[in-house]
Design a protein around this motif. Structure first.
Motif, PDB file in Angstrom:
ATOM      1  N   PHE A 102       0.789  -1.035   0.254  1.00 26.41           N
ATOM      2  CA  PHE A 102       0.109  -0.069  -0.038  1.00 26.41           C
ATOM      3  C   PHE A 102       0.767   1.098  -0.020  1.00 26.41           C
ATOM      4  N   GLU A 103       1.854   1.217   0.730  1.00 26.73           N
ATOM      5  CA  GLU A 103       2.884   2.354   0.580  1.00 26.73           C
ATOM      6  C   GLU A 103       3.286   2.627  -0.811  1.00 26.73           C
ATOM      7  N   ALA A 104       3.655   1.632  -1.700  1.00 30.06           N
ATOM      8  CA  ALA A 104       3.893   1.812  -2.965  1.00 30.06           C
ATOM      9  C   ALA A 104       2.789   2.570  -3.822  1.00 30.06           C
ATOM     10  N   TYR A 105       1.505   2.412  -3.219  1.00 27.82           N
ATOM     11  CA  TYR A 105       0.327   3.171  -3.967  1.00 27.82           C
ATOM     12  C   TYR A 105       0.556   4.677  -3.620  1.00 27.82           C
ATOM     13  N   VAL A 106       0.849   4.719  -2.173  1.00 25.13           N
ATOM     14  CA  VAL A 106       0.762   6.028  -1.552  1.00 25.13           C
ATOM     15  C   VAL A 106       1.978   6.869  -2.225  1.00 25.13           C
ATOM     16  N   ILE A 107       3.026   6.191  -2.232  1.00 27.76           N
ATOM     17  CA  ILE A 107       4.163   7.327  -2.744  1.00 27.76           C
ATOM     18  C   ILE A 107       4.087   7.540  -4.175  1.00 27.76           C
ATOM     19  N   SER A 108       3.495   6.283  -5.043  1.00 30.61           N
ATOM     20  CA  SER A 108       2.975   6.857  -6.659  1.00 30.61           C
ATOM     21  C   SER A 108       2.251   7.673  -6.667  1.00 30.61           C
ATOM     22  N   LEU A 109       1.165   8.076  -5.956  1.00 34.40           N
ATOM     23  CA  LEU A 109       0.139   9.128  -5.997  1.00 34.40           C
ATOM     24  C   LEU A 109       0.865  10.362  -5.451  1.00 34.40           C
ATOM     25  N   ILE A 110       1.632  10.447  -4.747  1.00 34.57           N
ATOM     26  CA  ILE A 110       2.767  11.476  -4.048  1.00 34.57           C
ATOM     27  C   ILE A 110       3.331  12.107  -5.387  1.00 34.57           C
ATOM     28  N   ASN A 111       3.899  11.325  -5.884  1.00 33.42           N
ATOM     29  CA  ASN A 111       4.664  11.358  -7.105  1.00 33.42           C
ATOM     30  C   ASN A 111       3.770  12.254  -8.284  1.00 33.42           C
ATOM     31  N   LEU A 112       2.736  11.561  -8.354  1.00 36.03           N
ATOM     32  CA  LEU A 112       1.866  12.074  -9.370  1.00 36.03           C
ATOM     33  C   LEU A 112       1.424  13.660  -8.677  1.00 36.03           C
ATOM     34  N   GLY A 113       1.052  13.678  -7.523  1.00 38.92           N
ATOM     35  CA  GLY A 113       0.714  15.102  -7.024  1.00 38.92           C
ATOM     36  C   GLY A 113       1.835  16.101  -7.010  1.00 38.92           C
ATOM     37  N   SER A 114       3.032  15.610  -7.060  1.00 40.65           N
ATOM     38  CA  SER A 114       4.448  16.487  -7.156  1.00 40.65           C
ATOM     39  C   SER A 114       4.347  16.895  -8.755  1.00 40.65           C
ATOM     40  N   TYR A 115       4.069  16.049  -9.550  1.00 39.19           N
ATOM     41  CA  TYR A 115       4.208  16.468 -11.052  1.00 39.19           C
ATOM     42  C   TYR A 115       3.188  17.394 -11.305  1.00 39.19           C
ATOM     43  N   LEU A 116       1.638  17.354 -10.720  1.00 40.68           N
ATOM     44  CA  LEU A 116       0.995  18.267 -10.944  1.00 40.68           C
ATOM     45  C   LEU A 116       1.271  19.495 -10.514  1.00 40.68           C
ATOM     46  N   HIS A 117       1.757  19.429  -9.255  1.00 41.59           N
ATOM     47  CA  HIS A 117       2.373  20.917  -8.649  1.00 41.59           C
ATOM     48  C   HIS A 117       3.463  21.490  -9.476  1.00 41.59           C
ATOM     49  N   ARG A 118       4.164  21.006 -10.214  1.00 38.60           N
ATOM     50  CA  ARG A 118       5.141  21.329 -11.002  1.00 38.60           C
ATOM     51  C   ARG A 118       4.639  21.919 -12.274  1.00 38.60           C
ATOM     52  N   LEU A 119       3.420  21.311 -12.573  1.00 43.70           N
ATOM     53  CA  LEU A 119       3.024  21.913 -13.931  1.00 43.70           C
ATOM     54  C   LEU A 119       2.060  23.214 -13.343  1.00 43.70           C
ATOM     55  N   GLY A 120       1.802  23.317 -12.305  1.00 45.26           N
ATOM     56  CA  GLY A 120       1.127  24.529 -11.976  1.00 45.26           C
ATOM     57  C   GLY A 120      -0.539  24.256 -11.900  1.00 45.26           C
ATOM     58  N   LYS A 121      -0.661  22.729 -11.592  1.00 46.04           N
ATOM     59  CA  LYS A 121      -2.022  22.303 -11.440  1.00 46.04           C
ATOM     60  C   LYS A 121      -2.335  21.876 -10.261  1.00 46.04           C
ATOM     61  N   THR A 122      -1.686  22.415  -9.041  1.00 47.54           N
ATOM     62  CA  THR A 122      -2.146  22.184  -7.901  1.00 47.54           C
ATOM     63  C   THR A 122      -3.505  21.979  -7.481  1.00 47.54           C
ATOM     64  N   GLN A 123      -4.471  22.507  -7.897  1.00 42.32           N
ATOM     65  CA  GLN A 123      -6.055  22.354  -7.624  1.00 42.32           C
ATOM     66  C   GLN A 123      -6.404  20.907  -8.158  1.00 42.32           C
ATOM     67  N   TRP A 124      -5.644  20.412  -9.118  1.00 42.73           N
ATOM     68  CA  TRP A 124      -5.909  19.090  -9.510  1.00 42.73           C
ATOM     69  C   TRP A 124      -5.596  17.778  -8.764  1.00 42.73           C
ATOM     70  N   ILE A 125      -4.670  18.244  -7.839  1.00 38.22           N
ATOM     71  CA  ILE A 125      -4.123  16.814  -7.037  1.00 38.22           C
ATOM     72  C   ILE A 125      -5.183  16.396  -6.369  1.00 38.22           C
ATOM     73  N   PHE A 126      -6.213  16.936  -5.670  1.00 39.24           N
ATOM     74  CA  PHE A 126      -7.222  16.170  -4.977  1.00 39.24           C
ATOM     75  C   PHE A 126      -8.156  15.429  -5.992  1.00 39.24           C
ATOM     76  N   SER A 127      -8.778  15.857  -6.995  1.00 36.22           N
ATOM     77  CA  SER A 127      -9.495  15.168  -8.150  1.00 36.22           C
ATOM     78  C   SER A 127      -8.706  14.104  -8.499  1.00 36.22           C
ATOM     79  N   ALA A 128      -7.462  14.294  -8.971  1.00 39.98           N
ATOM     80  CA  ALA A 128      -6.623  13.046  -9.570  1.00 39.98           C
ATOM     81  C   ALA A 128      -6.454  12.128  -8.405  1.00 39.98           C
ATOM     82  N   GLU A 129      -6.532  12.304  -7.209  1.00 38.64           N
ATOM     83  CA  GLU A 129      -6.296  11.277  -6.283  1.00 38.64           C
ATOM     84  C   GLU A 129      -7.419  10.648  -6.099  1.00 38.64           C
ATOM     85  N   LEU A 130      -8.685  11.184  -6.156  1.00 37.03           N
ATOM     86  CA  LEU A 130     -10.100  10.751  -6.153  1.00 37.03           C
ATOM     87  C   LEU A 130     -10.298   9.830  -7.087  1.00 37.03           C
TER      88      LEU A 130
END
Length: 220
Positions: A102-130
């Protein structure tokens, strides 16, 4: 007693190592892909990147899937009459297995969120996680109850699609998927806070050490 526990440990590891190793291998595939896709310096998305992105989401349900392997734990406990064996070997082994997956899942989505943040799409992180939780809930159901694998999306996509449509029309599958979604969402939020807390603590400790080194060098 120690020798008996050691012999039981070897037996249990031999009995469970094959399928546990395989399930963890599948769980770590999206983790490795998340590093390649979301942690690299370049933000450019090529055809290879999009192909890797599709593979990432195809294999992502394998990570939270390990939580459903608790059914093997329950079945195994029923066959064992030693409380020491259950407490000292079986339960810790399954707990470590599920935590790693499960930690592999968590880190995978944290990495996805970091990528969205770098793209300037921080507001998409929560939606992408859901969205990821929802897709994984469906994937876990198809894997556990319909016995599909990630590669079936390529080898027999029509069969997977037909099964998915049929199951989404049933009340029982919808309830199972909904419960799975809730469990994944809650556990992900808890694990994410813990993981980020550890990272922040390490960074804070490293920063203090660097400051102390600067002070020491200045005084010297």
């Amino acid at each position: 007693m120690i020798e008996t526990l050691f012999n039981n440990l070897l037996y249990i590891l031999q009995a469970h190592s094959r399928w546990m190793s395989w399930n963890l291998f599948l769980a770590f595939i999206p983790l490795g892909l998340s590093v390649f896709l979301f942690r690299r310096k370049s933000l450019r998305r090529s055809l290879i990147w999009w192909l890797g992105f599709l593979i990432f989401f195809a294999f992502l349900p394998n990570a939270p899937y390990v939580l459903t392997d608790i059914i093997h734990l329950v079945a195994y406990i029923r066959r064992v009459d030693s409380i020491w064996l259950i407490t000292l070997i079986i339960f810790p082994l399954y707990l470590l297995f599920m935590l790693l997956g499960f930690e592999a899942y968590v880190i995978s989505l944290i990495n996805l969120g970091s990528y969205l943040h770098r793209l300037g799409k921080t507001q998409w992180i929560f939606s992408a996680e859901l969205m990821s939780h929802a897709l994984c809930a469906i994937g876990v159901y198809l894997g556990r109850f319909q016995r599909f694998n990630s590669w079936d999306l390529v080898t027999q996509l029509d069969v997977v699609a037909t099964s998915l449509i049929e199951n989404l029309l049933g009340k029982r599958p919808i309830v199972i998927i909904a419960i799975t979604f809730i469990v994944i969402t809650v556990l992900y939020w808890i694990a994410k806070q813990a993981s980020l807390g550890i990272v922040l603590r390490q960074r804070s400790f490293k920063s203090r050490q660097q400051n102390l080194n600067r002070v020491s060098q200045t005084e010297f």
